[in-house]
Design an enzyme around this catalytic site. Sequence first.
Site, PDB file in Angstrom:
ATOM      1  N   LYS A  53       0.918  -1.177   0.220  1.00 42.53           N
ATOM      2  CA  LYS A  53       0.304   0.003   0.056  1.00 42.53           C
ATOM      3  C   LYS A  53       0.684   1.266  -0.007  1.00 42.53           C
ATOM      4  O   LYS A  53       0.585   2.197  -0.703  1.00 42.53           O
ATOM      5  CB  LYS A  53      -0.834   0.121   1.334  1.00 42.53           C
ATOM      6  N   GLN A  97      -4.546  -1.109   9.353  1.00 43.62           N
ATOM      7  CA  GLN A  97      -4.393  -2.390   9.003  1.00 43.62           C
ATOM      8  C   GLN A  97      -5.157  -3.318   9.949  1.00 43.62           C
ATOM      9  O   GLN A  97      -4.619  -3.615  11.100  1.00 43.62           O
ATOM     10  CB  GLN A  97      -3.200  -3.001   8.508  1.00 43.62           C
ATOM     11  N   ASP A 120     -10.726   3.581   3.769  1.00 43.88           N
ATOM     12  CA  ASP A 120     -11.156   2.065   3.720  1.00 43.88           C
ATOM     13  C   ASP A 120     -12.683   1.765   3.399  1.00 43.88           C
ATOM     14  O   ASP A 120     -12.962   0.873   3.126  1.00 43.88           O
ATOM     15  CB  ASP A 120     -10.489   1.107   4.919  1.00 43.88           C
TER      16      ASP A 120
END
Length: 286
Positions: A53, A97, A120
């Site tokens: 990422k 995460q 997200d």
Amino acid sequence: MTAQLIDGNALSKKIRGEVAERVAALKARGVQPGLAVILVGENPASQVYVKHKVADCEGTGMRSVLERYEPTMSEADLLARVRALNDDPAIHGILVQLPLPSHIDANKVIETISPSKDVDGFHVQSAGALMIGQPGFKPCTPYGCMKMLESIGVSPKGRHAVVIGRSNIVGKPMAMLLLQANATVTICHSGTPDLGAMTRQADIVVAAVGKRNVLTADMVKPGAVVIDVGMNRNDEDKLCGDVDFAGVSQVAGWITPVPGGVGPMTRAMLLVNTIEAAERAAAQAV
Ligand code: NAP
């Protein structure tokens, strides 16, 4: 094989190029888009994901900040870091995460992220916006699946879509996006008595289960579009999806491979959400 491949690598490359152009345009206006990625603990898969990422972000010219913390980090300390990033004008997107260590309540952490930086798309406000058709960040994986359909010119309108899986991060938002696009949507899960009876009616099948061979050739209508979100390991320890690719590709009209399908699209859509967040912040600052 009769099915045509939906190439997630090629499509994600194109999308990353488009994001890079938007990044350059913002930079020309003096705004450097920035993503903060928080990793707590040493989960090996998570370490690989965050590395990708961060690299993806930098590949488009965006700034990325990777914050790594010990697995013993307290929930209170993590919440304080998220709040500090919420208040940092140089950070436009925040990604924590998952999974988090078991002593930390992941929902509490997600709800602490400012919805304006929720790239997200997991915040309850983002989920609610998706549900009622308001603007908000869409979760990256289903968003990427929708882009794949768009890329092959298959409109969900008037088609029957079957989503296998009902998680908050893939199955449910996938179903909502397909519904918004005017598909007739069926959601299947572990309690669905006859999965094949459902999938055989589908023009579009999205498999998001996490089990190999959940979808086999006899369960697919000839010519259907099959999108495989699953990430599993086969007997040779190679990455594979939920779909029996060899069999289903003889029946389907379109199919996504694993690897090289939904995975790279998920990463690309994180970049899209982040540049979107930066553009919105820049527009508000004017
Ligand atoms: P999850 O939270 O474990 O959800 C799995 C879903 O599958 C659940 O709704 C479950 O039903 C359903 N299910 C389980 N067994 C089933 C069966 N035999 N028939 C029908 N439905 C069944 O998983 P997730 O987070 O949604 O992820 C799904 C898969 O996608 C995983 O392999 C994950 O690694 C992968 N994934 C890939 C990407 C990517 O970028 N490629 C991104 C995210 C996730 P119940 O609700 O009844 O338990």
